[in-house]
Design a protein around this motif. Structure first.
Motif, PDB file in Angstrom:
ATOM      1  N   MET A  92       1.789  18.924 -25.415  1.00 25.61           N
ATOM      2  CA  MET A  92       1.282  17.779 -25.402  1.00 25.61           C
ATOM      3  C   MET A  92       1.803  16.567 -26.086  1.00 25.61           C
ATOM      4  N   ASP A  93       2.121  16.903 -27.438  1.00 28.54           N
ATOM      5  CA  ASP A  93       2.943  16.049 -28.205  1.00 28.54           C
ATOM      6  C   ASP A  93       4.169  15.490 -27.691  1.00 28.54           C
ATOM      7  N   ARG A  94       4.895  16.430 -27.140  1.00 24.16           N
ATOM      8  CA  ARG A  94       6.214  16.099 -26.372  1.00 24.16           C
ATOM      9  C   ARG A  94       6.012  15.338 -25.341  1.00 24.16           C
ATOM     10  N   GLY A  95       4.882  15.535 -24.383  1.00 20.11           N
ATOM     11  CA  GLY A  95       4.641  14.856 -23.327  1.00 20.11           C
ATOM     12  C   GLY A  95       4.563  13.425 -23.707  1.00 20.11           C
ATOM     13  N   VAL A  96       3.476  13.193 -24.783  1.00 14.39           N
ATOM     14  CA  VAL A  96       3.405  11.609 -24.959  1.00 14.39           C
ATOM     15  C   VAL A  96       4.405  11.087 -25.620  1.00 14.39           C
ATOM     16  N   THR A  97       4.935  11.680 -26.527  1.00 12.59           N
ATOM     17  CA  THR A  97       6.150  11.238 -27.201  1.00 12.59           C
ATOM     18  C   THR A  97       7.639  10.903 -26.613  1.00 12.59           C
ATOM     19  N   GLU A  98       7.806  11.961 -25.699  1.00  8.18           N
ATOM     20  CA  GLU A  98       9.043  11.739 -25.019  1.00  8.18           C
ATOM     21  C   GLU A  98       9.196  11.596 -23.807  1.00  8.18           C
ATOM     22  N   CYS A  99       8.082  11.566 -22.951  1.00  8.59           N
ATOM     23  CA  CYS A  99       8.378  11.143 -21.488  1.00  8.59           C
ATOM     24  C   CYS A  99       8.106   9.641 -21.655  1.00  8.59           C
ATOM     25  N   ALA A 100       8.695   9.017 -20.644  1.00  6.85           N
ATOM     26  CA  ALA A 100       8.884   7.520 -20.380  1.00  6.85           C
ATOM     27  C   ALA A 100       7.489   6.921 -20.470  1.00  6.85           C
ATOM     28  N   ARG A 101       6.529   7.477 -19.953  1.00  5.97           N
ATOM     29  CA  ARG A 101       5.333   6.661 -19.864  1.00  5.97           C
ATOM     30  C   ARG A 101       4.136   7.968 -19.752  1.00  5.97           C
ATOM     31  N   THR A 102       2.986   7.233 -20.189  1.00  2.88           N
ATOM     32  CA  THR A 102       1.775   8.162 -19.955  1.00  2.88           C
ATOM     33  C   THR A 102       0.897   7.568 -19.467  1.00  2.88           C
ATOM     34  N   VAL A 103       0.523   8.448 -18.197  1.00  6.62           N
ATOM     35  CA  VAL A 103      -0.419   8.096 -17.193  1.00  6.62           C
ATOM     36  C   VAL A 103      -1.677   8.573 -17.575  1.00  6.62           C
ATOM     37  N   ALA A 104      -2.827   7.866 -18.260  1.00  6.19           N
ATOM     38  CA  ALA A 104      -4.170   8.207 -18.595  1.00  6.19           C
ATOM     39  C   ALA A 104      -5.283   8.066 -17.444  1.00  6.19           C
ATOM     40  N   VAL A 105      -5.503   9.129 -16.935  1.00  5.62           N
ATOM     41  CA  VAL A 105      -6.575   9.365 -16.236  1.00  5.62           C
ATOM     42  C   VAL A 105      -8.102   9.085 -16.642  1.00  5.62           C
ATOM     43  N   LEU A 106      -8.376   7.786 -16.307  1.00  6.96           N
ATOM     44  CA  LEU A 106      -9.355   6.919 -17.055  1.00  6.96           C
ATOM     45  C   LEU A 106     -10.813   7.318 -16.248  1.00  6.96           C
ATOM     46  N   THR A 107     -11.665   7.884 -16.991  1.00  4.82           N
ATOM     47  CA  THR A 107     -13.199   8.035 -16.753  1.00  4.82           C
ATOM     48  C   THR A 107     -13.961   8.243 -18.069  1.00  4.82           C
ATOM     49  N   PRO A 108     -15.233   8.095 -17.976  1.00  8.32           N
ATOM     50  CA  PRO A 108     -15.955   8.208 -19.052  1.00  8.32           C
ATOM     51  C   PRO A 108     -15.757   9.512 -19.815  1.00  8.32           C
ATOM     52  N   ALA A 109     -15.497  10.644 -19.102  1.00  8.40           N
ATOM     53  CA  ALA A 109     -15.208  11.720 -19.667  1.00  8.40           C
ATOM     54  C   ALA A 109     -13.902  11.787 -20.579  1.00  8.40           C
ATOM     55  N   TYR A 110     -12.952  11.119 -20.052  1.00  8.62           N
ATOM     56  CA  TYR A 110     -11.837  11.304 -20.675  1.00  8.62           C
ATOM     57  C   TYR A 110     -11.828  10.397 -22.030  1.00  8.62           C
ATOM     58  N   LEU A 111     -12.715   9.239 -22.020  1.00 13.94           N
ATOM     59  CA  LEU A 111     -12.893   8.522 -23.358  1.00 13.94           C
ATOM     60  C   LEU A 111     -13.476   9.324 -24.234  1.00 13.94           C
ATOM     61  N   GLY A 112     -14.553  10.293 -23.833  1.00 14.24           N
ATOM     62  CA  GLY A 112     -15.450  11.239 -24.515  1.00 14.24           C
ATOM     63  C   GLY A 112     -14.555  12.488 -25.171  1.00 14.24           C
ATOM     64  N   SER A 113     -13.445  12.535 -24.644  1.00 14.40           N
ATOM     65  CA  SER A 113     -12.641  13.636 -25.009  1.00 14.40           C
ATOM     66  C   SER A 113     -11.893  13.140 -26.041  1.00 14.40           C
ATOM     67  N   VAL A 114     -11.880  14.275 -27.293  1.00 15.38           N
ATOM     68  CA  VAL A 114     -11.202  13.965 -28.406  1.00 15.38           C
ATOM     69  C   VAL A 114      -9.580  13.857 -28.160  1.00 15.38           C
ATOM     70  N   TYR A 115      -9.017  14.842 -27.353  1.00 10.91           N
ATOM     71  CA  TYR A 115      -7.634  14.969 -27.316  1.00 10.91           C
ATOM     72  C   TYR A 115      -6.991  13.995 -26.152  1.00 10.91           C
ATOM     73  N   GLY A 116      -8.112  13.448 -25.192  1.00 13.49           N
ATOM     74  CA  GLY A 116      -7.761  12.543 -24.318  1.00 13.49           C
ATOM     75  C   GLY A 116      -7.531  11.388 -25.036  1.00 13.49           C
ATOM     76  N   ARG A 117      -8.476  10.976 -25.814  1.00  9.93           N
ATOM     77  CA  ARG A 117      -8.337   9.540 -26.492  1.00  9.93           C
ATOM     78  C   ARG A 117      -7.125   9.561 -27.554  1.00  9.93           C
ATOM     79  N   LEU A 118      -6.828  10.659 -28.140  1.00 10.58           N
ATOM     80  CA  LEU A 118      -5.963  10.735 -29.073  1.00 10.58           C
ATOM     81  C   LEU A 118      -4.394  10.681 -28.243  1.00 10.58           C
ATOM     82  N   GLU A 119      -4.286  11.194 -27.224  1.00  9.61           N
ATOM     83  CA  GLU A 119      -3.136  11.173 -26.223  1.00  9.61           C
ATOM     84  C   GLU A 119      -2.901   9.644 -26.102  1.00  9.61           C
ATOM     85  N   ALA A 120      -4.079   8.968 -25.602  1.00 12.27           N
ATOM     86  CA  ALA A 120      -3.780   7.555 -25.095  1.00 12.27           C
ATOM     87  C   ALA A 120      -3.464   6.795 -26.329  1.00 12.27           C
ATOM     88  N   HIS A 121      -4.121   7.043 -27.665  1.00 16.52           N
ATOM     89  CA  HIS A 121      -3.921   6.244 -28.702  1.00 16.52           C
ATOM     90  C   HIS A 121      -2.371   6.303 -29.235  1.00 16.52           C
TER      91      HIS A 121
END
Length: 281
Positions: free
Chosen positions: A182-211
């Motif tokens: 996950m860390d390599r995905g967020v930092t080394e891929c050119a862009r992060t596509v966040a699948v945006l839903t209420p569940a995503y914003l309620g997820s600790v790891y989802g919000r962390l990856e987006a931030h």
């Protein structure tokens, strides 16, 4: 007297005609976007001489791609994005690139070799297939488990358009360290596509990856974070200021088109339509 530039042979003529048959090269701005996307596919900026007509510009583009390793594959990926995967232009370009690579394979490779195909010509992974091993891919799809179907659909459409994608369900196989991946995905891929839903914003790891993605590009200049809204709600917090791609209540084909148009805008920095707007008066 110097002859005007023209295609070198019949294959090149067919390629030039196929591109000119599409509205994506009629004006200079779409042609510039095509060149920029080719450069994205090659992993470097491409600078070509500006020509006085669309015909000469397209000839210049095709000649460059023919002479550059991976150039025709990058051209194909760009055409798929701009013209649509099912368009006549894309189908013709796919056929011509396949013919070119097949001819190169017969000329340069042993009979049993697997190189020289369209898929093998991309250095970052095959078009429409699983990407090559390694962290440097076009998109990392960030999602929570409740939205796995959406994440898989988005990843599939992006790879079908020629992009390379890292997505948990496909790439974090047995033996992987998922937190490290996950860390390599967020930092080394050119862009992060966040699948945006209420569940995503309620997820600790989802919000962390987006931030994390947002922190790498806090002003959004490089558009490292590309949210894709798939549920009818208003994002809050830090994500409320990030423009998202909205797929809510769209039919599958419309959603696919909007997704690819959206990521094309994120990569190119602009989303000017290829066709002129209707006169409003």
């Amino acid at each position: 007297m110097r002859r005007p530039a023209r295609p070198d042979h019949s294959w090149q003529t067919q390629m030039v005609e196929a591109l000119l048959d599409s509205s994506m090269v009629v004006d200079r701005q779409p042609r510039a976007l095509l060149v920029e996307l080719i450069g994205d596919g090659l992993g470097r900026r491409v600078f070509l001489r500006e020509q006085p007509t669309a015909l000469l510009d397209v000839i210049e583009i095709v000649r460059f791609c023919m002479a550059t390793e991976g150039g025709l594959s990058a051209l194909l990926s760009a055409v798929r994005l701009l013209a649509g995967r099912s368009s006549r232009t894309t189908e013709t370009v796919e056929r011509l690139v396949a013919e070119w690579e097949s001819a190169r394979g017969r000329k340069n490779q042993p009979a049993h070799g697997a190189h020289g195909s369209v898929a093998a010509s991309r250095t970052d992974g095959p078009v429409g297939g699983p990407p090559a091993a390694g962290p440097h891919r076009d998109f990392f799809v960030s999602y929570t488990s409740a939205d796995g179907d959406w994440a898989n659909w988005i990843a599939w459409e992006l790879e079908a358009a020629g992009f390379t994608v890292l997505v948990q369900e496909w790439d974090f196989v047995a033996g992987s360290n998922w937190q490290f991946a996950m860390d390599r995905g967020v930092t080394e891929c050119a862009r992060t596509v966040a699948v945006l839903t209420p569940a995503y914003l309620g997820s600790v790891y989802g919000r962390l990856e987006a931030h994390v993605a947002q922190g790498l590009d806090p002003m959004g200049v490089a558009r490292r974070l590309v949210p894709v809204r798939v549920a009818p709600f208003a994002p809050g917090g830090l994500l409320s200021g990030v423009v998202y791609i909205d797929l809510v209540d769209l039919a599958p084909e419309d959603a696919r088109r909007r997704l690819l148009d959206g990521v094309g805008g994120a990569r190119g920095g602009r989303a000017k339509p290829l066709a002129p707007p209707r006169f409003p008066g």
